[in-house]
Design a protein around this motif. Structure first.
Motif, mmCIF file in Angstrom:
data_model
loop_
_atom_site.group_PDB
_atom_site.id
_atom_site.type_symbol
_atom_site.label_atom_id
_atom_site.label_comp_id
_atom_site.label_asym_id
_atom_site.label_seq_id
_atom_site.Cartn_x
_atom_site.Cartn_y
_atom_site.Cartn_z
ATOM 1 N N ALA A 26 45.566 9.289 -43.959
ATOM 2 C CA ALA A 26 45.006 7.977 -43.630
ATOM 3 C C ALA A 26 43.656 8.144 -42.933
ATOM 4 O O ALA A 26 43.436 9.101 -42.189
ATOM 5 N N PHE A 27 42.760 7.185 -43.172
ATOM 6 C CA PHE A 27 41.435 7.250 -42.557
ATOM 7 C C PHE A 27 40.907 5.842 -42.297
ATOM 8 O O PHE A 27 41.419 4.862 -42.842
ATOM 9 N N ARG A 28 39.866 5.758 -41.472
ATOM 10 C CA ARG A 28 39.227 4.475 -41.186
ATOM 11 C C ARG A 28 37.970 4.311 -42.027
ATOM 12 O O ARG A 28 37.192 5.263 -42.200
ATOM 13 N N VAL A 53 39.586 -1.024 -39.879
ATOM 14 C CA VAL A 53 40.018 -1.009 -41.279
ATOM 15 C C VAL A 53 40.589 0.380 -41.542
ATOM 16 O O VAL A 53 39.852 1.369 -41.539
ATOM 17 N N ALA A 54 41.880 0.456 -41.751
ATOM 18 C CA ALA A 54 42.535 1.743 -41.959
ATOM 19 C C ALA A 54 43.115 1.809 -43.366
ATOM 20 O O ALA A 54 43.745 0.856 -43.834
ATOM 21 N N LEU A 110 46.512 3.592 -37.263
ATOM 22 C CA LEU A 110 45.051 3.625 -37.188
ATOM 23 C C LEU A 110 44.484 2.214 -37.093
ATOM 24 O O LEU A 110 43.511 1.974 -36.376
ATOM 25 N N GLY A 111 45.082 1.292 -37.830
ATOM 26 C CA GLY A 111 44.574 -0.072 -37.854
ATOM 27 C C GLY A 111 44.757 -0.825 -36.553
ATOM 28 O O GLY A 111 44.034 -1.784 -36.287
#
Length: 265
Positions: free
Chosen positions: A208-210, A199-200, A127-128
């Motif tokens: 996982a999320f932002r 920013v993950a 994600l990052g």
């Protein structure tokens, strides 16, 4: 363990056919989660399809400026790879911090990503970096891939081939690790570059999320100062014997600031 048929295909096509032809087949990548699950008799697959013999989904290369990592590449191989260390050192450091040497030499990036463990490190890295997951059927943006606790956008009989990482101008990964397992109680991957500012967060929520509010602040000023006063809500975060949801929310702010300082430094 329950009885099952063990298959070790030599190609991705063979693996897909074996999976499609199984009554209840399971993919064996690194086996870090699956093997303990089988030992505890929490799963009863009809077939176990081992991807370890498929050379086409192993290794690291560069493609149009991005780093492509085969699904069966181990964490240790990612951490030690010269291309990853020179072009995306934050990812090499992330891989080096996974578990212990035994886990790093058996666990694979594809297995970790497909498992979507809420405390795994790689989901934050994907994600990052704004990565793309390539399967035997299609390409899936990391933003659309992690859908919930141990849940992903993978469809039935879909197998991960590789992960494509755009290379940011700067990036870092910092985690507050469980001292026994080295899983992330909270881990934050930050980056800035071709895919914008990201920013993950891993370890804090069901998947996982932002942290989009932090991303907006850092886009204007990529500095720990920009994050002062910013928090994430504890409402949907995990709470367990290791940390409460409120403590995890606090850690996200602290760890994010440290990651930004590392990336900017």
């Amino acid at each position: 363990m329950y009885q099952f048929d063990y298959k070790r295909p030599a190609s991705l096509d063979e693996a897909a056919k074996a999976l499609a032809g199984a009554g209840d087949g399971k993919i064996l990548a690194g086996g870090m989660t699956l093997i303990p699950t089988l030992k505890q008799r929490l799963a009863m697959p009809s077939d176990l399809i081992d991807l370890g013999g498929i050379a086409e989904i192993k290794g690291v290369c560069e493609e149009d400026g991005a780093i492509v990592i085969g699904a069966m590449t181990t964490h240790a191989e990612v951490a030690a790879n010269d291309l990853v260390k020179s072009r995306l050192p934050a990812l090499a450091a992330l891989a080096e911090g996974i578990g212990d040497p035994q886990v790093r030499h058996r666990g694979t990036i594809g297995g970790s990503v497909a498992n979507s463990d809420p405390a795994a490190d790689y989901p934050a890295g994907l994600l990052g970096c704004g990565a793309v997951i390539r399967t035997n059927k299609r390409e899936i943006a990391a933003d659309d891939f992690f859908t919930g606790l141990f849940e992903t956008a993978l469809e039935e009989n879909e197998i991960i081939r590789s992960v494509v990482f755009p290379v940011p101008e700067k990036a870092a990964y910092v985690k507050f690790a469980n001292p026994a397992s080295r899983y992330a109680i909270v881990g934050v991957f930050v980056s800035q570059g071709v895919v914008g500012t990201r920013v993950a967060v891993t370890g804090a929520g069901p998947c996982a999320f932002r942290a989009t509010e932090m991303e907006a602040a850092l886009a204007a000023n990529f500095s720990p100062v920009a994050l002062k006063g910013l928090t994430v809500s504890a409402a949907d975060l995990n709470s367990d014997l290791h940390a409460s949801a409120e403590y995890r929310a606090h850690l996200v702010s602290v760890i994010a600031a440290r990651a930004v300082a590392a990336a900017a430094g």
